[in-house]
Design an enzyme around this catalytic site. Sequence first.
Site, PDB file in Angstrom:
ATOM      1  N   LYS A 249       8.095   1.236   0.770  1.00  0.00           N
ATOM      2  CA  LYS A 249       8.132  -0.210  -0.467  1.00  0.00           C
ATOM      3  C   LYS A 249       9.563   0.405  -1.654  1.00  0.00           C
ATOM      4  CE  LYS A 249       4.675   0.654  -3.231  1.00  0.00           C
ATOM      5  NZ  LYS A 249       3.659   1.613  -2.483  1.00  0.00           N
ATOM      6  N   SER A 250       9.556   1.662  -1.742  1.00  0.00           N
ATOM      7  CA  SER A 250      10.638   2.617  -2.647  1.00  0.00           C
ATOM      8  C   SER A 250      11.632   3.049  -1.692  1.00  0.00           C
ATOM      9  CB  SER A 250      10.009   3.946  -3.000  1.00  0.00           C
ATOM     10  OG  SER A 250       9.291   3.769  -3.355  1.00  0.00           O
TER      11      SER A 250
ATOM     12  N   GLU B   9      32.042 -31.043  23.522  1.00  0.00           N
ATOM     13  CA  GLU B   9      32.495 -30.012  22.724  1.00  0.00           C
ATOM     14  C   GLU B   9      31.623 -29.590  21.477  1.00  0.00           C
ATOM     15  OE1 GLU B   9      35.073 -27.140  21.608  1.00  0.00           O
ATOM     16  OE2 GLU B   9      34.368 -27.575  23.118  1.00  0.00           O
TER      17      GLU B   9
ATOM     18  N   ASN C 226       0.489  -1.321   0.117  1.00  0.00           N
ATOM     19  CA  ASN C 226      -0.302   0.063  -0.432  1.00  0.00           C
ATOM     20  C   ASN C 226       0.785   1.439  -0.258  1.00  0.00           C
ATOM     21  OD1 ASN C 226      -2.368  -1.680   0.119  1.00  0.00           O
ATOM     22  ND2 ASN C 226      -2.526  -1.414   2.523  1.00  0.00           N
TER      23      ASN C 226
ATOM     24  N   HIS D  68      34.519 -24.499  20.570  1.00  0.00           N
ATOM     25  CA  HIS D  68      34.955 -23.405  20.191  1.00  0.00           C
ATOM     26  C   HIS D  68      35.413 -22.718  18.885  1.00  0.00           C
ATOM     27  CE1 HIS D  68      37.107 -26.617  17.713  1.00  0.00           C
ATOM     28  NE2 HIS D  68      37.322 -26.039  17.455  1.00  0.00           N
TER      29      HIS D  68
ATOM     30  N   CYS E 117       4.196   2.659   2.501  1.00  0.00           N
ATOM     31  CA  CYS E 117       4.611   0.953   3.116  1.00  0.00           C
ATOM     32  C   CYS E 117       6.189   1.756   3.490  1.00  0.00           C
ATOM     33  CB  CYS E 117       3.417  -0.007   3.046  1.00  0.00           C
ATOM     34  SG  CYS E 117       4.731  -0.052   1.338  1.00  0.00           S
TER      35      CYS E 117
ATOM     36  N   CYS F 256      38.447 -29.969  11.777  1.00  0.00           N
ATOM     37  CA  CYS F 256      36.941 -29.909  12.874  1.00  0.00           C
ATOM     38  C   CYS F 256      35.713 -30.178  12.280  1.00  0.00           C
ATOM     39  CB  CYS F 256      36.815 -28.455  14.306  1.00  0.00           C
ATOM     40  SG  CYS F 256      38.547 -28.592  14.934  1.00  0.00           S
TER      41      CYS F 256
END
EC number: 3.6.4.-
Length: 1864
Positions: free
Chosen positions: A489-490, A1019, A484, A983, A487, A1109
Amino acid sequence: MYMLTFEPGLCVAGIIRQVRSNPFMHVVQAYARTTETYREDIEMTKSMLKLKADEPLLVMSIVAAAMDFQTMVMAPIEMEASEFLYGFYAERMSYIVTNRGMSELHEYIQLQCQRHLLVKVEIDGQYLVQEHEYEAQGFNIKRVKELITDVATWVPKKVKGMIGWSVDAVLDSFQEYFYKVITERIPMAMKVCSWVATVWDQIKTWIEDAMTAMSSFLQGCNELLTWGLATLAACCALNVLERILIFMEFLDESIDIAGIFLRTGVVAAACYHFSSTAKGFTEMMSVLSVATTAVAAVVCANYFGGSKTKKVNAQGNPVDLLERIAAGLSSISQDSLVSLGKSCSAINSIATSYGHLRNFAGRVLTMLRDFAWKILGLETRFLADAALVFGEDVDGWLQRISALREAYVSKAYSSQDEVFEMNVLLERGYKMRHLMATGSRVSPAIGNMLMQGLADLERLHRNAAVQGVKGVRKIPFTVFAHGNSRCGKSLLIGKLISDFQEHKGLGEDTVYSRNTTETHWSGYRRQPIVVIDDFAAVESDISAEAQLINLVSSTPYSVVMAAIEEKGMTFDSQFIFASTNFLEVSPNGKIRCDDAFRNRRHVLIDVKLKPEVEYQSDDFTANQSYNILEHSHGRYNVVATFDNYEELLAYCLTKHEQHEAEQEANLAKLRRTNKFESHFKKFEQVLQLSTYFSSSIERIKREALATTDGADDYHLLYVVPRNGSYLHVAANKDFQIQQWYGPVEEVAEEDILRASERMLLGAYEFLLLSTELNVVVKNHLPELICTDNYDHNLEFCGVVGDPVYHQQLLKNIRALKPWHRAVLFGIGTLMGAKNPTPWYKRMWEGIKDVLYKAYSTEISQWPVPLKITCGIVLVGIVGAGFWKTVSVLTNAGNGAGLVGAAVNSFSVVSTAEAQSRKPNRFEVQQYRYKNVPLTRRSWGNAQMSLDQSTVSILNKCHAKFIIASQHAQIVLVPGRRFIGYSHFFCNLKHPLMVQIETADRTYFHRYQPENMEYIEDSELCVYHSSCLEDISHSCWDLFCWDPDKELPKKFSADFVSCKYNTWTKSVEPTWANVDAEVIKEDFTICDGEYRNTVSTSIRYEAPTVMSDCGSMIITNVGGKTKIVGIHVAGRDNKIGMASLLPPLLPCAQAQGAEKYFNFYPIEYDAAEGIARVGELKPKLYIPLPKKTSLVKTPEEWHLGTPCDKVPSILVKGDPRLADTVHADYDPCLSGLTKYSTPMSPLDSVLLGETCQEILDEWFDCLPEGFELGEVTINEALNGVDGVDYMDRIPLATSEGFPHVMSREQGEKGKQRFVQGDGHIVSLIPGTSVHEAYETLSRTIATEVPTLVGIECPKDEKLPFRKVFTKPKTRNFTILPMEYNILVRQYFLNFVRFIMKKRDVLPCQVGINPYSMEWSIVASRLKSQGNDILCCDYSSFDGLLSKQIMEMMADMINRFCGGGTLICAKRKNLLMACCSRLAISRDSVWRIECGIPSGFPLTVICNSIFNEILVRYHYKLLLQEHNAPNMYVQSFKNLISMVTYGDDNLISVNAVVKPYFDGTKLKQAMARNGIIITDGKDKTSATLEFRRLEDCDFLKRGFLKRSSVLWDAPEEKASLWAQLHYVNVNNCEMQVAYMTNLVNVLRELYMHDPTEMVEFRRLALKSIPWLNTTDLPTLYQVKEFYAEQRLRNIPDHNDSLDMLTSVDLLGPAILGEGVPQEALVLSELLEVRDLRYHTVPDNDNGKEVWILFNTMYPQKLLPSNCHSFTWNCGQGRGGLPTQHWLATNVTRTDSKLNKLIRTAVAANKKIVLATKDNILPINVIAVLLAARNKVMPSLATNALLTYVIGAAKKLNFLTSECQFAFFNV
């Protein structure tokens, strides 16, 4: 209490001053007197007591410990004196003195004093006694220590004494002394490790390689590289040497040779060369300490101990070196430009860089530059240049410019991607120019080079931008923001563009703002981004929608340009952003196919404002929410919802990545075959350009060619500078050339040169694409455009290649025409091609000598600590050879593999590598890693198993968590979860935009730290988020969740990893076989300041490295390959450690699903609410109806009525749709689409208020003493006699999955799982339903079960449009029988309450439309006026979300009460129905929303859901429109509402109409993804108020008869269809038709009694077989309604068929009064009532029992008992259908007749039995007696005649059973 202060850079004097102060010494004295440690992990040994007793030694050790502690400090720390002594000091001394002895303490004190005080401390000889001296094969550890000490003391002396510093001198001296000491002290080492002799030669090679890596830039800084590489390589070599000596048992344990050398030799050398009195000595030494500490942590093995728990370092790699240096520098200098932390935090802080290692190093060099200026007052140009060159990757920038130039020369045009890259490079160039202007000054040579490169790039971009490419292009990615007005949007589009520019590295001037009302594209220069604000807001000749059709396409599209020189420009921007107020095409848009427009919006954002959040000017997105819309099936569906901008951005970036990949794949082949077309068809078109550029050009041409014949035909082609003058070239259309040299007016110079650029580009394009230019010439364009190869007259005088090769080309070169040479020379001048050397190399060559002299002079004056530190950083960037060696060594293990790797790595002898590799069997698999071979690691010592499941697990469960340039391995778990390692993730403390890369795709995700759960005593950590994409739940069995039970203590496993190689920029899946062991022993994981102690781990010998890891430990458990652990750390570069899997619980899964389903590895056809997850296993079949039970009646039975309905489509391939566009319509699949898009989440606070209001109304109308608790299973199955709405469970319906799979031929429904007499039944023990019931009863107490439903097409009459125009068959869901029973148990009383109180509650389930209830409903609605909303929902069944279902469950629990267990069961039962699996034919789908139609509470829950939606949006709208709060809280007083499933009527009081009407309600619901339409006119686009007389409810209208009486006539269209089609499942066609006709007459009576009478007459006249008594008269119908309105006969089924009542049989046979217990027809035939008799338990040999309509399974009855069941025929007084009677009674050879005759022959009594109503059995007994001659026909005739006389409707017996009346 006395406090010690430690801080980075604190001088040694400051430390000694504190520890020698009187207050501290008092604490020391107290410490010396104690004999307790006050620490469980520290033991007070004799050595410790001896140390405490010697005060001088104690004090010296405390001073040494304080200096040692200071080196570890990275931030200011205050510590109590006692804490220091009893903590750090006691721990350190206990380890040294207790484990190593007093001599080790002596060395420790000496080392600290030498390191910090630069003095050698001598201690009395009594302390030099070696308590523990280790010998191994004659190799003395003391001698190794002496070696290191000698090296450490020699280095500073040698450096100090050197005169005429040179790199070679240092390296030669190092090498000479190093070999001398090893030869003299450890002669065995040279024999064992002969590669030591070549270490320094290899170091020289690495330095040369590093110099080559950065060309001329590093020519003057070889001294820095020498220091860096010598330091790193020496440490690496010593560390490897030590590891080999330990392996060969020359050493028993590690003594950290490399660490000692690093901390003493290198640091001491710097100290001797840098006076302690010099400015910044302390700070400079702190910087050096940071660098050496980082080297020790990364290159050397880190050995440390002292506690009972073993400490393990998390794995590191070369990148860690720069991270550690950055972290150390940040702690030293708080004023650094950037604050770089550890691990991924450091990487994240520079996420705006280009993700390259050089960028990181550039930031570190920037910190060193600032440090040198602020601390030392040293302005260093080299560090400024290096920070820029490496930080911004200048070298790579220049290389890309050079590549773009060469690409243009080879093609004469720039492609779409090349222009995009130019824009990115321009932005980087502008940033570097800004840095040079605002930051530290860089060298003029570097600055000039950058400015020249930027100028050349701008020229290239300017030329390419006005060209356009007439070839295939990528479809631009379009983003539309709809909403609308006002709101935001631009603004949103602007922010998205800005973030996309930042993400892609584009500048601000890369956006073209398009005005669609303008015809011309003025100013368009192939900008990558086009923005259209207020799209289609203003009408234009060519609509905005029509323009978009051509823009968003892959075919060339020429834009309309105003200037003639810009004609031919084609559109090839890659992004289109637009904001609009309109979702659909304008009626004036002139678009013939709306879908063509809709499909060109790749992301359609519906922007909403959050009513509860205020607008914030500094963050306009704070009060915005976003729905992602997609158009399908004729409507817009919400496919995703985001409450914050970051998640929206992640979604858009992910969609663009997918779009980009799709475009690349689509155009790959087209680009190979595509031919570029020139914009100029004729050469004269190029020449005509000159007339449009400048009047000066025409004047020059006229003056110069005044004497030339035909001068007017010539056009000036270009003017370029040459040899101090200007070369002018003119040409005519016949390709004739005129050239001359002359001046150019100063005022017109720029104009003329700019025009020449454009004309040259056009001419070059025409030339290169001309057929006249031979291929040989095209292949040598770099030489042919080189201006040095042309003489004064533009004759080619150069050489192409070597002379011999040139002679071969000479003929082709001489064939060049004059205009060819002129154009080639001109383009060479424009491109700056002065010689054949590539542009990139010329840029560096031009400044090589200047940089060498400047840098070498400047660096020679630096202090040595700064040289060492910078050298180490530079090696981190360009030391590729060294890092490759480190990688090989760290992966080589600690055994013989390390020896071989060391020989190869440190040897300068060339090695050969086989150019073929071992075939990998996994390459044939269709996995992500198919083209990336899964290679064995160098330390792996076994072949991979033949089982391919390991790769399958990698494909399914492995993923990468990508943040900037950091790639962390994670393991995906079903349930939208992944497992990581603490970690790493503990550093992520704020939300971040990351990427998740799985085997199938990569997508953006907004990481939320609060969703991460850190597992205690592990861990590992577990992250969960609904935004994560889920994996198949069948993967759950790929994990070992119970290691204590399943996993042996020792086992062989695969170490499987898939890491990202930062050097090769590729994924490297690797594996190795390891021997693993489960160890229950504490170990501590260390990563910087991070510490975590874990009690249990999986350990294996493996030299794992950083980034390992997250690797998976996979082994065979119980015959299945499973993940048993995840790698988290390594120790001593030889031990790897993994954590066991955390104790996760599975998401609820349907029982037995794996037995019947094959789950897919990934989900298909996924939408927000549904996804296809698997299929039925082969040979399994779900019985579904294939043909309709509706039979078309003869034409004369239609009575002239119209009918627009036909039976629905039940199967794919319905012949009615053959040869139509809907021939492939699948009703099962189509029925699932309603679940694809659930509604959006509602505001939880407002929703809670709404539900509380409804709950209060329930309590208000709750009768006193009304029972709401659960019922027994007996009541759930059989109902409760005499209690309304407590009917028995229908047993004729399907039993559901998986029980239907065991159905045998002839069996159907739930009946086969129950036993009983037909009235009281129970579950048969041991059946699948009984077992499933018991299991489900237990499951729902703790979790939400996953149901499996069967989607079954509904056999019904539908309008023509839903069959032929747009097929739409409704599905109903068959749920498991055990689930339905439990739902009845826990909700039957609640349902009874809702139905019983429909007079005051909105829910109208159970309403009798024939009674006064309809009038009561009308009165309730009219009480608020006559403004009524008649509403209908679209796809209502699929809207309900889990949020709403959870709220309803909580409401019912609070209302019905009960303990915690019962409430949990209720809630889990309800939640299960909106998260289930569905079987659609042979496909299995996951459904995450909606209520299945087969759910026992469907209509009740839908009614409540309907009420919640209306009341919620009522409150929402009134609050939004600032209505009085009294109105907001008065729904019940101002709104009257009735609901029945998805039907509703809403009567609105006039006072709230301004706030609450159909338009506002429709819009408000649409914001939440709910489409509501007019229930009366479903095609209407609006929802307006109606009068009650114009509304309908349950397809019935409201017809006012009096002030209080309202009738409910059914729609006539529904009535006529009953006469055209009848259901013959349970009766004959005539009987079914007559029943329907009676119903039609009743309904017509409510329309008009006269019409009813006329229609009755028409029926009797048209259908011969109808009797007048078959149809009710007007008075009978009138009496029927009178009885209904008096509620004499309640109607539970919305229609009443009095003809089915068994009371029509009357008291015949048994006589008047109450029926007796039994009827004896003869000595051998008797009828018994099972209410008074029991079925025998065994066969007594004297009786044969025949049971009718009971539920006793035949297999459980004794052999003399037989069970039969029939369906009652309609209008037959409880007797069976005609078909059953003919098959089982009339046919003499039926099973029933055979049983009778066999029993009679054996003289056994025949007992026919049933329960409750034996009147129909009495008639059947007479018929069977007649048929089998048990009674004479005369007797049976008399009996039956009497019965027919009392119930004339049974007259059909005379025709159907003549054998009972006559002897036939």
